[in-house]
Write an enzyme that holds these catalytic residues in place. Structure first.
Site, PDB file in Angstrom:
ATOM      1  N   TYR A 116     -26.123  59.985 -10.633  1.00 24.36           N
ATOM      2  CA  TYR A 116     -25.174  60.822  -9.887  1.00 24.36           C
ATOM      3  C   TYR A 116     -24.724  62.010 -10.739  1.00 24.36           C
ATOM      4  CZ  TYR A 116     -20.990  62.126  -7.248  1.00 24.36           C
ATOM      5  OH  TYR A 116     -20.038  62.819  -6.542  1.00 24.36           O
ATOM      6  N   GLU A 170     -15.087  60.812  -0.051  1.00 27.00           N
ATOM      7  CA  GLU A 170     -13.917  61.004  -0.931  1.00 27.00           C
ATOM      8  C   GLU A 170     -12.689  60.329  -0.327  1.00 27.00           C
ATOM      9  OE1 GLU A 170     -13.888  62.035  -3.960  1.00 27.00           O
ATOM     10  OE2 GLU A 170     -15.795  63.091  -4.098  1.00 27.00           O
ATOM     11  N   TRP A 227     -14.945  55.364  -7.835  1.00 28.67           N
ATOM     12  CA  TRP A 227     -16.036  56.072  -7.173  1.00 28.67           C
ATOM     13  C   TRP A 227     -17.306  55.233  -7.147  1.00 28.67           C
ATOM     14  CZ3 TRP A 227     -17.091  59.199  -3.588  1.00 28.67           C
ATOM     15  CH2 TRP A 227     -18.343  59.785  -3.461  1.00 28.67           C
TER      16      TRP A 227
END
Length: 191
Positions: free
Chosen positions: A28, A50, A58
């Site tokens: 990522y 988000e 995350w």
């Protein structure tokens, strides 16, 4: 080296300190985070993820991203905007996503908000809040803000258009992830 400075990977590349914590984060960090994202569908997906991340790590969202994509019809705003009670119950029963009713409802409401933007696109709206000048490159985690005047203004504008779960912190995380700001550390190879 301070604990928040970049770290050297086995491949010899320096990365932001979080960028080597798991293989998922390496990919990522290296391929996606901080790179420009354009297009209403892509940005709607990022806003949605988000929002689901709010209050969580995350990595929890990143590892479930493909399941989220399936559950929310590839984050096609036109399809998600039509979701009704049966879809909400289906989503609330799906163990592959975060089953938070407020976040599910916000994702559906946000799809409708994307379609109701008048005279602009989600892409144009979000990118209009990119800082005019690049900020200083962070050298430590303490140099990375959680909120900026731009993220506060973006959150306010998104809310004015009917978006939910888009506070200033979530808006700043979106700005980081989608390349509106560059918070890769000064000596990170991805900067």
């Amino acid at each position: 080296m301070s604990p928040s400075a970049t770290v050297l990977g086995e491949d010899g590349l320096r990365r932001c300190p979080w960028g080597l914590s798991t293989p998922d984060y390496v990919e990522y960090h290296d391929q996606e985070w901080g790179r420009a994202v354009h297009g209403d569908r892509a940005l709607y997906e990022r806003i949605s993820l988000e929002a689901f991340q709010s209050g969580l790590s995350w990595i929890t969202i990143l590892r479930r991203r493909e399941t989220f994509r399936k559950a929310f019809s590839g984050f096609d705003p036109a399809v998600v905007a039509e979701f009704g009670d049966a879809d909400i119950e289906r989503l609330m029963a799906d163990p592959g996503i975060i089953r938070n009713r407020a976040k599910v409802l916000a994702t559906i409401a946000n799809a409708r908000a994307v379609l109701e933007l008048d005279g602009t696109t989600l892409d144009a709206l979000i990118w209009s809040f990119a800082p005019k000048k690049p900020g200083r490159a962070p050298r430590a985690m303490g140099d990375v803000p959680a909120v900026t005047p731009e993220s506060t203004a973006l959150a306010k504008e998104l809310k004015r258009h009917g978006f939910r779960f888009v506070g200033p912190t979530t808006a700043y995380a979106l700005m980081q992830a989608c390349g509106l700001v560059n918070d890769h550390f000064a000596d990170c190879f991805a900067r």
